[in-house]
Enzyme design. Sequence first.
Site, mmCIF file in Angstrom:
data_model
loop_
_atom_site.group_PDB
_atom_site.id
_atom_site.type_symbol
_atom_site.label_atom_id
_atom_site.label_comp_id
_atom_site.label_asym_id
_atom_site.label_seq_id
_atom_site.Cartn_x
_atom_site.Cartn_y
_atom_site.Cartn_z
ATOM 1 N N GLY A 11 4.946 1.373 10.457
ATOM 2 C CA GLY A 11 4.123 2.585 10.592
ATOM 3 C C GLY A 11 2.895 2.308 11.441
ATOM 4 C CB VAL A 24 -4.186 -7.569 26.729
ATOM 5 C CG1 VAL A 24 -4.164 -7.647 28.253
ATOM 6 C CG2 VAL A 24 -2.841 -7.057 26.204
ATOM 7 N NE ARG A 25 -9.513 -5.311 29.037
ATOM 8 C CZ ARG A 25 -10.135 -4.172 29.238
ATOM 9 N NH1 ARG A 25 -11.267 -3.919 28.604
ATOM 10 N NH2 ARG A 25 -9.647 -3.282 30.080
ATOM 11 N NE ARG A 72 8.386 1.629 8.273
ATOM 12 C CZ ARG A 72 7.586 2.698 8.227
ATOM 13 N NH1 ARG A 72 8.033 3.852 8.662
ATOM 14 N NH2 ARG A 72 6.376 2.611 7.737
ATOM 15 C CG ASP A 103 4.711 -5.669 3.036
ATOM 16 O OD1 ASP A 103 5.090 -4.691 3.720
ATOM 17 O OD2 ASP A 103 4.589 -5.635 1.799
ATOM 18 N N GLY A 104 6.672 -5.764 5.884
ATOM 19 C CA GLY A 104 8.069 -5.750 6.335
ATOM 20 C C GLY A 104 8.188 -6.408 7.708
ATOM 21 C CB SER A 105 6.140 -6.038 10.783
ATOM 22 O OG SER A 105 6.232 -4.637 10.708
ATOM 23 C CB THR A 126 -0.232 -1.067 7.068
ATOM 24 O OG1 THR A 126 0.028 -0.044 6.083
ATOM 25 C CG2 THR A 126 -0.773 -2.280 6.343
ATOM 26 C CG ASP A 128 0.473 2.007 3.035
ATOM 27 O OD1 ASP A 128 0.002 3.148 3.164
ATOM 28 O OD2 ASP A 128 1.687 1.754 3.099
ATOM 29 C CG ASP A 130 0.590 -2.356 1.501
ATOM 30 O OD1 ASP A 130 0.253 -2.693 2.652
ATOM 31 O OD2 ASP A 130 1.700 -1.840 1.265
ATOM 32 N NE ARG A 172 7.440 3.469 2.276
ATOM 33 C CZ ARG A 172 7.873 3.632 3.497
ATOM 34 N NH1 ARG A 172 8.676 4.629 3.782
ATOM 35 N NH2 ARG A 172 7.516 2.813 4.450
ATOM 36 N NE ARG A 253 2.067 6.065 10.223
ATOM 37 C CZ ARG A 253 3.317 6.228 9.804
ATOM 38 N NH1 ARG A 253 3.585 6.261 8.518
ATOM 39 N NH2 ARG A 253 4.284 6.342 10.650
HETATM 40 O O1 F6P Z 1 3.280 2.141 5.449
HETATM 41 C C1 F6P Z 1 2.521 3.150 5.996
HETATM 42 C C2 F6P Z 1 3.017 4.496 5.540
HETATM 43 O O2 F6P Z 1 2.221 5.488 6.146
HETATM 44 C C3 F6P Z 1 3.079 4.720 4.036
HETATM 45 O O3 F6P Z 1 1.846 5.047 3.451
HETATM 46 C C4 F6P Z 1 4.067 5.830 3.953
HETATM 47 O O4 F6P Z 1 4.648 5.867 2.682
HETATM 48 C C5 F6P Z 1 5.046 5.477 5.015
HETATM 49 O O5 F6P Z 1 4.350 4.708 5.965
HETATM 50 C C6 F6P Z 1 5.703 6.660 5.681
HETATM 51 O O6 F6P Z 1 6.612 6.182 6.617
HETATM 52 P P1 F6P Z 1 7.328 7.068 7.729
HETATM 53 O O7 F6P Z 1 6.330 7.398 8.766
HETATM 54 O O8 F6P Z 1 8.425 6.222 8.232
HETATM 55 O O9 F6P Z 1 7.788 8.310 7.018
#
Ligand code: F6P
Length: 320
Positions: A11, A24-25, A72, A103-105, A126, A128, A130, A172, A253
């Site tokens: 995200g 980059v710089r 993703r 964390d997934g990345s 992110t 979040d 988290d 989430r 976002r």
């Molecule tokens: O991880 C960031 C986030 O914005 C979460 O808060 C949210 O649950 C999720 O991504 C939404 O993902 P997508 O944009 O793929 O719907």
Amino acid sequence: MQRIGILSSGGDSPGMNAAIRALVRKAIYHGREVIGIKRGFAGFIDADMGPMNLGSVADIIHRGGTILLTARSEEFETTGGRKKASKNVDRFGIEGLVVIGGDGSFTGAHVFHEEYGLPVIGIPGTIDNDIAGTDYTIGFDTAINTVVEAINKIRDTATSHERTFIVEVMGRNSGAIALTAGLAGGAESILIPEINTNIQEVCDKLNQGYERGKLHSVIIVAEGAASGIDVGNEIKKHTGLDTKVTILGHLQRGGDPTAFDRNLASMMGSKAIDLLISGKTKSMVGMINGDVIDIDLDNSFEDKKPLNLELHNLAGILSI
Ligand code: F6P
């Protein structure tokens, strides 16, 4: 370490562009070359990448989103996908990789490092907040300010109509946005995934407030705790109050990053380049107590970042 690949993944979050600019710089400052990889690991697999220069990152420090685009990638979770990416590492002469994401990345970057030995540095980006090993992630400060601004606006209409508003925010798996913005916005109740939701308690508090003469209430619900619509229906059913639901969604976002997020991103981007040049092979940059530090990348996704639940208590006491 002469040529460094950079990508954003997962995200998007406000401030990613400031991190890209810094990467980059700072790399060019040290005489290194940068390859910008588009659409996260998807572009890594598809060879959607090319050289960046000082001008490539002009006029982006104040912009939300990411000029490198993001995705993703399910293919990168497969050995075949990572094998394709490894061919591009050779083809483009990439000797180190910086991944801006969550964390997934970082899990993906870690697996790739284990399989192909490419040095990888993570920058936590992110909304979040988290990720273990850092007090702040890039984008969180902007997102909570966006939410607080929305709460303020909703309060105006909530007061005028003497209504109860449910505001559903992102998160989430984490209640960080709900909790931090809810405290700042004076929310009457904050529902987060870290604490079991008790609708009866929420209703009791609402009733007590209205009996004391409150004219309106705002309840914040993290999407990971419950659906705002369900919470609104439950409250209406139990209390008969005039209840409205607002789902803030993806507007959290976007937007211009705050000064805090721009500076955090600039410092983290700079540090990531220093780490690669100094020979680190698997780290995440973080900020702890105001200092920019690095930790082993594994800890960023294996450890769980605790939420400060005292803030939840405090928000409850102060919004009585
Ligand atoms: O991880 C960031 C986030 O914005 C979460 O808060 C949210 O649950 C999720 O991504 C939404 O993902 P997508 O944009 O793929 O719907």
